[in-house]
Motif scaffolding. Structure first.
Motif, PDB file in Angstrom:
ATOM      1  N   ALA A  87       0.848  -1.190   0.000  1.00 39.86           N
ATOM      2  CA  ALA A  87       0.000   0.000   0.000  1.00 39.86           C
ATOM      3  C   ALA A  87       0.884   1.241   0.000  1.00 39.86           C
ATOM      4  CB  ALA A  87      -0.928   0.002   1.220  1.00 39.86           C
ATOM      5  N   TYR A  88       0.233   2.389  -0.061  1.00 39.98           N
ATOM      6  CA  TYR A  88       0.943   3.668  -0.059  1.00 39.98           C
ATOM      7  C   TYR A  88       0.340   4.542   1.037  1.00 39.98           C
ATOM      8  CZ  TYR A  88       3.525   7.590  -2.084  1.00 39.98           C
ATOM      9  OH  TYR A  88       4.421   8.638  -2.297  1.00 39.98           O
ATOM     10  N   PRO A  89       1.181   5.220   1.830  1.00 35.30           N
ATOM     11  CA  PRO A  89       0.640   6.068   2.906  1.00 35.30           C
ATOM     12  C   PRO A  89      -0.343   7.104   2.351  1.00 35.30           C
ATOM     13  CG  PRO A  89       2.999   5.768   3.146  1.00 35.30           C
ATOM     14  CD  PRO A  89       2.637   5.195   1.802  1.00 35.30           C
ATOM     15  N   PRO A  90      -1.302   7.519   3.216  1.00 33.19           N
ATOM     16  CA  PRO A  90      -1.418   7.172   4.639  1.00 33.19           C
ATOM     17  C   PRO A  90      -2.107   5.844   4.910  1.00 33.19           C
ATOM     18  CG  PRO A  90      -3.132   8.721   4.064  1.00 33.19           C
ATOM     19  CD  PRO A  90      -2.290   8.532   2.820  1.00 33.19           C
ATOM     20  N   ALA A  91      -2.629   5.179   3.874  1.00 31.11           N
ATOM     21  CA  ALA A  91      -3.301   3.898   4.105  1.00 31.11           C
ATOM     22  C   ALA A  91      -2.312   2.863   4.629  1.00 31.11           C
ATOM     23  CB  ALA A  91      -3.928   3.398   2.808  1.00 31.11           C
ATOM     24  N   ASN A  92      -2.749   2.068   5.632  1.00 32.44           N
ATOM     25  CA  ASN A  92      -1.936   0.966   6.169  1.00 32.44           C
ATOM     26  C   ASN A  92      -0.521   1.409   6.509  1.00 32.44           C
ATOM     27  OD1 ASN A  92      -3.934  -1.307   5.675  1.00 32.44           O
ATOM     28  ND2 ASN A  92      -3.763  -0.384   3.655  1.00 32.44           N
ATOM     29  N   LEU A  93      -0.422   2.507   7.229  1.00 32.26           N
ATOM     30  CA  LEU A  93       0.880   3.105   7.488  1.00 32.26           C
ATOM     31  C   LEU A  93       1.738   2.200   8.366  1.00 32.26           C
ATOM     32  CD1 LEU A  93       2.597   5.587   6.991  1.00 32.26           C
ATOM     33  CD2 LEU A  93       1.642   6.616   9.042  1.00 32.26           C
ATOM     34  N   GLY A  94       2.778   1.638   7.771  1.00 28.20           N
ATOM     35  CA  GLY A  94       3.751   0.807   8.473  1.00 28.20           C
ATOM     36  C   GLY A  94       5.116   1.066   7.865  1.00 28.20           C
ATOM     37  N   GLY A  95       6.127   0.334   8.342  1.00 23.85           N
ATOM     38  CA  GLY A  95       7.483   0.578   7.881  1.00 23.85           C
ATOM     39  C   GLY A  95       7.657   0.404   6.389  1.00 23.85           C
ATOM     40  N   VAL A  96       7.050  -0.654   5.820  1.00 26.97           N
ATOM     41  CA  VAL A  96       7.187  -0.905   4.377  1.00 26.97           C
ATOM     42  C   VAL A  96       6.554   0.226   3.587  1.00 26.97           C
ATOM     43  CG1 VAL A  96       6.652  -2.485   2.489  1.00 26.97           C
ATOM     44  CG2 VAL A  96       7.222  -3.396   4.743  1.00 26.97           C
ATOM     45  N   GLU A  97       5.355   0.618   3.989  1.00 33.08           N
ATOM     46  CA  GLU A  97       4.658   1.689   3.279  1.00 33.08           C
ATOM     47  C   GLU A  97       5.431   3.002   3.347  1.00 33.08           C
ATOM     48  OE1 GLU A  97       1.471  -1.221   4.670  1.00 33.08           O
ATOM     49  OE2 GLU A  97       3.310  -0.380   5.455  1.00 33.08           O
ATOM     50  N   VAL A  98       6.033   3.278   4.493  1.00 35.77           N
ATOM     51  CA  VAL A  98       6.832   4.495   4.645  1.00 35.77           C
ATOM     52  C   VAL A  98       8.006   4.492   3.677  1.00 35.77           C
ATOM     53  CG1 VAL A  98       8.392   5.725   6.211  1.00 35.77           C
ATOM     54  CG2 VAL A  98       6.167   4.961   7.036  1.00 35.77           C
ATOM     55  N   VAL A  99       8.675   3.349   3.525  1.00 32.68           N
ATOM     56  CA  VAL A  99       9.823   3.259   2.619  1.00 32.68           C
ATOM     57  C   VAL A  99       9.381   3.441   1.166  1.00 32.68           C
ATOM     58  CG1 VAL A  99      11.672   1.762   1.748  1.00 32.68           C
ATOM     59  CG2 VAL A  99      11.174   1.832   4.190  1.00 32.68           C
ATOM     60  N   ILE A 100       8.236   2.866   0.794  1.00 31.01           N
ATOM     61  CA  ILE A 100       7.713   3.058  -0.562  1.00 31.01           C
ATOM     62  C   ILE A 100       7.502   4.549  -0.834  1.00 31.01           C
ATOM     63  CG2 ILE A 100       5.729   2.658  -2.080  1.00 31.01           C
ATOM     64  CD1 ILE A 100       5.435  -0.107  -0.729  1.00 31.01           C
ATOM     65  N   GLN A 101       6.942   5.254   0.136  1.00 36.24           N
ATOM     66  CA  GLN A 101       6.731   6.699  -0.013  1.00 36.24           C
ATOM     67  C   GLN A 101       8.056   7.446  -0.081  1.00 36.24           C
ATOM     68  OE1 GLN A 101       4.813   8.748   3.272  1.00 36.24           O
ATOM     69  NE2 GLN A 101       3.905  10.227   1.870  1.00 36.24           N
ATOM     70  N   LEU A 102       8.997   7.095   0.799  1.00 37.47           N
ATOM     71  CA  LEU A 102      10.303   7.767   0.797  1.00 37.47           C
ATOM     72  C   LEU A 102      11.000   7.616  -0.550  1.00 37.47           C
ATOM     73  CD1 LEU A 102      11.578   6.668   4.333  1.00 37.47           C
ATOM     74  CD2 LEU A 102      11.211   9.039   3.611  1.00 37.47           C
ATOM     75  N   LEU A 103      10.955   6.417  -1.120  1.00 40.27           N
ATOM     76  CA  LEU A 103      11.602   6.176  -2.412  1.00 40.27           C
ATOM     77  C   LEU A 103      10.866   6.874  -3.548  1.00 40.27           C
ATOM     78  CD1 LEU A 103      12.517   2.396  -2.010  1.00 40.27           C
ATOM     79  CD2 LEU A 103      14.140   4.285  -2.219  1.00 40.27           C
ATOM     80  N   THR A 104       9.541   6.777  -3.561  1.00 42.64           N
ATOM     81  CA  THR A 104       8.756   7.410  -4.627  1.00 42.64           C
ATOM     82  C   THR A 104       8.990   8.915  -4.641  1.00 42.64           C
ATOM     83  OG1 THR A 104       7.054   5.704  -4.461  1.00 42.64           O
ATOM     84  CG2 THR A 104       6.427   7.746  -5.550  1.00 42.64           C
ATOM     85  N   GLU A 105       8.881   9.546  -3.491  1.00 43.32           N
ATOM     86  CA  GLU A 105       9.061  10.995  -3.418  1.00 43.32           C
ATOM     87  C   GLU A 105      10.523  11.385  -3.611  1.00 43.32           C
ATOM     88  OE1 GLU A 105       7.261  12.439   0.163  1.00 43.32           O
ATOM     89  OE2 GLU A 105       5.228  11.877  -0.477  1.00 43.32           O
ATOM     90  N   GLY A 106      11.442  10.593  -3.020  1.00 40.00           N
ATOM     91  CA  GLY A 106      12.863  10.907  -3.128  1.00 40.00           C
ATOM     92  C   GLY A 106      13.374  10.821  -4.548  1.00 40.00           C
ATOM     93  N   LEU A 107      12.942   9.803  -5.285  1.00 41.50           N
ATOM     94  CA  LEU A 107      13.368   9.674  -6.681  1.00 41.50           C
ATOM     95  C   LEU A 107      12.800  10.798  -7.529  1.00 41.50           C
ATOM     96  CD1 LEU A 107      13.020   5.803  -6.972  1.00 41.50           C
ATOM     97  CD2 LEU A 107      15.164   7.088  -7.175  1.00 41.50           C
ATOM     98  N   ASN A 108      11.521  11.112  -7.348  1.00 44.26           N
ATOM     99  CA  ASN A 108      10.924  12.224  -8.095  1.00 44.26           C
ATOM    100  C   ASN A 108      11.560  13.558  -7.739  1.00 44.26           C
ATOM    101  OD1 ASN A 108       8.632  11.405  -9.951  1.00 44.26           O
ATOM    102  ND2 ASN A 108       8.034  10.273  -8.122  1.00 44.26           N
ATOM    103  N   ASP A 109      11.931  13.725  -6.478  1.00 41.24           N
ATOM    104  CA  ASP A 109      12.625  14.950  -6.066  1.00 41.24           C
ATOM    105  C   ASP A 109      13.985  15.072  -6.736  1.00 41.24           C
ATOM    106  OD1 ASP A 109      10.500  15.579  -4.435  1.00 41.24           O
ATOM    107  OD2 ASP A 109      11.487  14.995  -2.566  1.00 41.24           O
ATOM    108  N   ASN A 110      14.550  13.930  -7.148  1.00 43.56           N
ATOM    109  CA  ASN A 110      15.841  13.920  -7.843  1.00 43.56           C
ATOM    110  C   ASN A 110      15.676  13.745  -9.360  1.00 43.56           C
ATOM    111  OD1 ASN A 110      18.373  13.817  -5.863  1.00 43.56           O
ATOM    112  ND2 ASN A 110      16.658  12.807  -4.848  1.00 43.56           N
TER     113      ASN A 110
END
Length: 374
Positions: free
Chosen positions: A9-32
């Motif tokens: 899943a993707y945050p905020p739904a089912n917010l857990g460690g895996v979901e947080v990392v998916i968000q960090l990577l998605t946003e971090g890559l787009n930011d770069n």
């Protein structure tokens, strides 16, 4: 380069460690300036499509949640339609639904498998799922582990250790300027705050941290923030040991309140007792504030890799309230040791555990894969 993050899943739904990392990577890559989309399952029976900068976030329609998995037929349909538009599929495990979808659609592009943890509780389900999971591991070009400890402690990862590369989870911290008088925790300002944060779940071992409070001086207070199914049990332990003045369970806290507690805490404590706690991103948050940590040595987990014993804090044996209490007192009562741990915590965060470092290492893996496949 175009990447798809594919996981539960993707945050905020089912917010857990895996979901947080998916968000960090998605946003971090787009930011770069790397186009990165994300595909997961919604926590309700509806389809959603959102954007972050150049990236698209697909939330497929949920059918049922079972065995800690979000099942969706639509996620298979979406994956089949979009999968070959990407240079790499970055798949996050454990997520049986994602592996089933990949097995059925058979993408032609390279796959990176991000191994967040083993499946530990669903033993019966794992018996039937294991062949698919091993297929996924064979199919992957690289398997990312979050710490070297987890590779050593996982039988499955050990079997594929030649494919494994370590990319620690790194985060960026949002810090706030707030009016202290408006904060509900202002009454703690003169206390030695021992802060802990997480879902009140069986594997967190909060009962041991509560009992450790019996060994702490009267000017210390343990704050365990979060909600969960263990709350009633923990409240009874506090009451039975007459610790209402030394332990509080404030429930869910806001980002501003979390920032306040990190800034004003003396120590961060992590009392987890099972390998379900594979890394504990919250420890990285504590390090970013220069906060010494007292945490546990969980066999096969990366928790005591994040908090380095006698460098950023102290690690103790699991299920041991006495050791937790002694370690907390040791740090509080030794100013020189406290200063050293605090300095080392901030250095470790800045050098190894920022989001930018995680993005850089991940992109390096992508480039190596694409170079080999071209």
């Amino acid at each position: 380069m175009k990447i798809l993050q594919f996981g539960k899943a993707y945050p905020p739904a089912n917010l857990g460690g895996v979901e947080v990392v998916i968000q960090l990577l998605t946003e971090g890559l787009n930011d770069n300036d790397i186009v990165c989309d994300a595909l997961g399952v919604n926590d309700k029976a509806e389809y959603k499509k959102e954007t972050y900068k150049n990236g698209t976030i697909y939330r497929s329609k949920l059918i049922i949640k079972k065995f800690s998995t979000l099942f969706s037929l639509q996620v298979i349909q979406i994956l089949r339609k979009i999968q070959n538009n990407y240079d790499i599929l970055h798949v996050h495990s454990p997520d049986p639904m994602a592996v089933i979808a990949l097995f059925l659609t058979r993408p032609k592009v390279p796959i990176v498998l991000h191994w967040h943890s083993d499946i530990l509780r669903q033993k019966f389900f794992l018996f039937f799922y294991a062949p698919l999971l091993k297929w996924m591991m064979r199919r992957s070009s690289v398997i990312i582990a979050t710490s070297p400890n987890y590779i050593k402690g996982s039988k499955l990862l050990n079997a594929f250790k030649d494919k494994c590369q370590v990319v620690p989870i790194g985060i960026n911290i949002q810090k706030f300027d707030f009016k202290i008088e408006e904060n509900r925790f202002i009454f703690l300002k003169e206390k030695n705050i021992i802060f802990s944060l997480g879902r009140l779940a069986y594997y967190k071992g909060f009962e041991y941290l509560i009992l450790a409070a019996t060994l702490l001086p009267e000017d210390s207070i343990v704050v365990i923030a979060g909600e969960g199914e263990e709350r009633e049990k923990l409240e009874k332990i506090i009451k039975n040991n007459k610790l209402e003045h030394k332990v509080i369970l404030p429930g869910k806290i806001t980002d501003i309140e979390k920032d306040f507690l990190f800034k004003n805490a003396k120590i961060f404590a992590l009392s987890s007792i099972f390998k379900t706690e594979a890394y504990a991103i919250v420890q990285v948050e504590a390090l970013s504030y220069g906060l010494p940590i007292v945490s546990t040595k969980i066999p096969g987990s990366g928790v005591d890799w994040v908090n380095l014993d006698n460098f950023t804090g102290i690690t103790v044996e699991i299920m041991n309230a006495v050791e937790l209490g002694k370690a907390i007192n040791k740090i509080i009562n030794d100013k020189e040791l406290y200063t050293a741990f605090s300095k080392n915590a901030l250095t470790r965060y800045n050098n190894e555990l920022t989001r930018d470092t995680m993005i850089y290492k991940t992109v390096s893996i992508y480039k190596d894969i694409l170079q080999i496949n071209n």
